[in-house]
Each structure stands twice: as C-alpha cells, then as structure tokens.
Scaffold this active site. Structure first.
Site, PDB file in Angstrom:
ATOM      1  N   VAL A 137      -1.025  -8.928   1.488  1.00  0.00           N
ATOM      2  CA  VAL A 137      -1.403  -7.449   1.199  1.00  0.00           C
ATOM      3  C   VAL A 137      -0.391  -6.828   0.601  1.00  0.00           C
ATOM      4  CG1 VAL A 137      -3.221  -7.132   3.116  1.00  0.00           C
ATOM      5  CG2 VAL A 137      -0.676  -6.689   3.540  1.00  0.00           C
ATOM      6  N   CYS A 138      -0.444  -6.170  -0.478  1.00  0.00           N
ATOM      7  CA  CYS A 138       0.681  -5.701  -1.263  1.00  0.00           C
ATOM      8  C   CYS A 138       0.597  -4.352  -2.224  1.00  0.00           C
ATOM      9  CB  CYS A 138       0.642  -6.410  -2.534  1.00  0.00           C
ATOM     10  SG  CYS A 138       0.716  -8.455  -2.093  1.00  0.00           S
ATOM     11  N   THR A 139       1.403  -3.786  -2.649  1.00  0.00           N
ATOM     12  CA  THR A 139       1.338  -2.727  -3.408  1.00  0.00           C
ATOM     13  C   THR A 139       2.149  -2.972  -4.816  1.00  0.00           C
ATOM     14  OG1 THR A 139       1.657  -1.169  -1.617  1.00  0.00           O
ATOM     15  CG2 THR A 139       1.886  -0.341  -3.802  1.00  0.00           C
TER      16      THR A 139
END
Ligand SMILES: *[C@@H]1O[C@H](CO)[C@@H](O)[C@H](O)[C@H]1NC(C)=O
Ligand SMILES: *[C@@H]1O[C@H](CO)[C@@H](O)[C@H](O)[C@H]1NC(C)=O
Ligand SMILES: *[C@@H]1O[C@H](CO)[C@@H](O)[C@H](O)[C@H]1NC(C)=O
Ligand SMILES: *[C@@H]1O[C@H](CO)[C@@H](O)[C@H](O)[C@H]1NC(C)=O
Length: 390
Positions: A137-139
């Site tokens: 999960v990332c930005t």
C-alpha cells in the site's frame, strides 16, 4: 510473536486515523532527512544489463544474502503460524520452482541466478518475487512547479497484515525489508538507463526513473472482483497476462519516451489490477493510470490550465472515497494544497510524505525524483509511536 492479521482488524479499527496523535499538522522543515522518522541512507548498486541475466545480480545478492534469507525465514514463520502443518511451504518449494521457467526472459534467468547465488530454494525466491505484488500500500504523486519542472515521489508502505509485533509495536515485515532496500543503477555500455529503489532479490520494479525522460511508480489496486484471479489462473496454467511489476521493469528498461511508456502501461494485459503513476519531462506530462487486468479504466492527467498541478494516488480509485480506515489521500492533498504550486519542491514533497498518516508504520522508504536533472534520492523511514499502523 503472534500472527494477528485479520484478528487484529477490529482492535485496530477503533483507532481513528484522522485524529491526533495519528494525524498531525502538515510537517515543515523535515528535509534534509533527519530525526526519528529518518532511518538512514540507502546504498547504491550498479546492475549491468550487458552481463547475462543469470549473473547480473551476483554482487548485490552476495552482499545481501543474510538479509534475504532472514526475510524469507520470517515469511515462512508467518505462514507456518497459519498453516502449522508446514504444507504451505512444502507447496512453495515443490510447485513454485517449475513455474520460474514459464516467466518471460530475462525474469526467469534472473530469478534462477538469484537462487544460485543466495543458496535459497528456487521456489522460495519465486515466492518472494510474487509476494511483493500482493501486500503493497503506498502513496505516489507527480507535481509540476511554476517553471514546468516535474517532481515525482512516493512512500512505499509494505507488509500490511503481515504479523503485528505487539511488544515492539511494529509490523514485522517492514523491519526485515529496510536492510534489503537498495538503490539500483541499471546500465548498458556503462551508461545509466534507469534508476530504481528496490528490495534485493526482487526483479520487478515498483519505483524508477529514466533520467531526462520519465519517472514511474506502481501502487497496488485492491479490487474485490477479479483482484487475484489472474494470479491464480497463472499458477494454474493460463499465462497470457504480465506480472504487474515485470511490466514496470520492462517499461523502465525499454521504453524511450513518456508517450511510449504511457501506451505500454495503458494497453498491456496484466494479472491483477494496479495504479501506474507516470511523470514525463515536459510541462503537463504526469498521470495516474487506473488499470483493471485487461483494460484501462481511467487516465487522470495534470491539467495546469485548470489548476491541477499535481496528481496523487494512494490505493483507491479517484472517483471513489478511500476506505474510512485508511485515508492517506485527503491529508496528503491538504498538505500539497497548503504548500501551493509556487513553493513545490522535493524538500516540500518530503514534508508532505513525512506527515502522519501519509507516513505510517508500514512506510519503508521515501523516494524523491526530479526527472530533468536526474535527481534520484531515497531514504529509509520509520514512524515511532504514536503512529498509525498503516
Ligand atoms: C565499462 O567500464 C569498465 C571499467 O571502467 C571497462 O572495463 C569496460 O570495458 C566498460 N564497458 C563498456 C561496454 O564500455
Ligand atoms: C528534460 O527537461 C530539461 C529541462 O526542461 C531539458 O533541459 C532536457 O533537455 C530534457 N531532457 C530530455 C531528454 O528531453
Ligand atoms: C528490453 O529489450 C531488450 C532488447 O530487446 C531485451 O533483451 C530485454 O529482455 C528487454 N528487457 C525487459 C525487462 O523486458
Ligand atoms: C485541494 O485543492 C483542490 C483544488 O483546489 C481541491 O479540489 C481539493 O478538494 C483540495 N483538497 C483538500 C484535501 O484540501
């Protein structure tokens, strides 16, 4: 060490991500990286694309053998806690190894080379390579300043649900990943083709830049209908799609323009959905490509004329609300809006990516890229308590 995974969800959901101390005012002055959220610099390695795929990872893997082995052992322990019979690992060792041969060149050869140098069973190296496609999960964001310069940055948050360590108050897997994090300089004829922040032993790419041409990151897209069906089909023998991060690697290695990269990321059939965040080297060249396995659902482009000077992606479709438990999008946008286009810069972006909950317990590294100058910097991250688990 108890594997809590889903059992933990109800407990965790009682902590509200959008309230202090889990969220905070937009950080300022965090760059150059320092203080408790900065865990250190990341070493550089050169990967020579002129050497045989089977050999090109030798140096890196010899150096990181212990760390790769430790991570694989940690994953095995987690798996054995869930499937105490040891059946899962048996399955991996027996059935995943032959699948390496079905991977496209050069990935098949590279994975075999990594198994040889590390001494790890081929099936486990294969598993390790597949594993990253699943728990990220990332930005990621691309922003353009008022002079037309493009910046691209990401937090890589990895290891969701993989073993919460109650005593240390941290996720287990990111602890093992930090020592595996490396910057790679892929060269042909002794000249840089692209750069990437990656985990030793992994041949796909999640983060990279072709200097002067484009920047690319991939974020996971969860999708109930059809999420991992392609992966299961692939294991069962239907192999007409690309692994997502192999596609990213191919684009970084062989696409020579923003337009070509965009075309390949938009049109190649894949095994699972994903978001590709792509930046170019010219004003207006920046987009988030939302992909299902077979189709492109949306391309969200920079639109300077209408005031859209950045695009930002976490792990949710932009036309939908993020999961209420996991809204990193609004805080990140709020901080970008506060920064303004006039003041945007890599240090300002590092501030945004250092603000909780954009920074959280899963955050393993932050990469900052500026394509026109070829600037590529990456930093190991930590989020000491109080800090949201994701
Ligand atoms: C790359 O550089 C090394 C050392 O500087 C040299 O030995 C080698 O011949 C060079 N290779 C190419 C393809 O130019
Ligand atoms: C990238 O952009 C910079 C600044 O506009 C320019 O100087 C450079 O030539 C561009 N690079 C390429 C490969 O087009
Ligand atoms: C890039 O292209 C070269 C030449 O066609 C090919 O040998 C190589 O395998 C490609 N790389 C990837 C990662 O697909
Ligand atoms: C940021 O600014 C954009 C453009 O003005 C606006 O649409 C968006 O709602 C703002 N987001 C936040 C979280 O402030």
């Amino acid at each position: 060490m108890a594997p809590l995974l889903l059992l933990l969800l109800p407990a965790l959901s009682s902590v509200a991500q959008d309230l202090p101390p889990y969220s905070e005012e937009c950080r300022k002055g965090t760059y150059p990286p320092h203080g408790p959220t900065f865990k250190g610099k990341i070493p550089w390695y050169t990967i020579n694309l002129d050497s045989a795929p089977h050999k090109r990872w030798n140096q890196l893997i010899s150096d990181k053998k212990v760390e790769v082995t430790n991570l694989i052992q940690a994953i095995k322990n987690l798996a054995n806690d869930f499937f105490p019979s040891g059946k899962l690992i048996e399955l991996v060792d027996k059935h995943l190894a032959p699948l390496v041969d079905t991977l496209p060149f050069p990935f098949n050869e590279e994975i075999k080379g990594i198994a040889d140098v590390s001494g790890l069973p081929l099936g486990e190296v294969m598993f390790f390579n597949v594993f990253y496609e699943i728990f990220t999960v990332c930005t990621s964001l691309v922003a353009e300043d008022t002079t037309g310069k493009l910046y691209h940055a990401r937090n890589l948050d990895f290891g969701l649900f993989l073993g919460w360590d109650i005593k240390k108050h941290s996720w287990e897997i990111p602890e093992y990943l930090r020592p595996l994090t490396v910057n790679l300089d892929f060269q042909r004829n002794n000249k840089t083709i692209f750069k990437s922040t990656n985990f030793a032993g992994y041949v796909g790419m999640l983060t990279g830049m072709r200097p002067g041409i484009f920047t690319l990151t991939m974020n996971e897209r969860f999708n109930i209908d059809g999420g991992y069906i392609g992966i299961i089909e692939w294991i069962l023998g239907k192999r007409d799609g690309f692994w997502m991060s192999f596609l990213t690697r191919s684009v970084l290695e062989n696409a020579t323009s923003y337009a070509q990269a965009k075309d390949q990321l938009t049109n190649t059939k894949m095994l699972a959905p994903a978001y590709f965040i792509l930046g170019g080297n010219r004003s207006g060249e920046g987009c988030v490509i939302t992909r299902s396995r077979k189709a492109c659902l949306d391309v969200w482009e920079l639109d300077l004329k209408h005031g859209s000077w950045y695009v930002l992606e976490t792990n949710y479709d932009r036309w939908k609300d993020p999961l209420f438990l996991d809204n990193r999008r609004t805080p990140a946008m709020k901080c970008l809006n506060e920064t303004t286009q006039k003041k945007i810069s890599l240090p300002a972006i590092y501030d945004v990516l250092s603000t909780k909950p954009v920074l959280n317990k899963l955050t393993t590294y932050t990469t900052l890229m500026e394509v026109s100058s070829g600037t590529f910097e990456a930093y190991l991250r930590d989020c000491p308590d109080p800090c949201i688990p994701w």
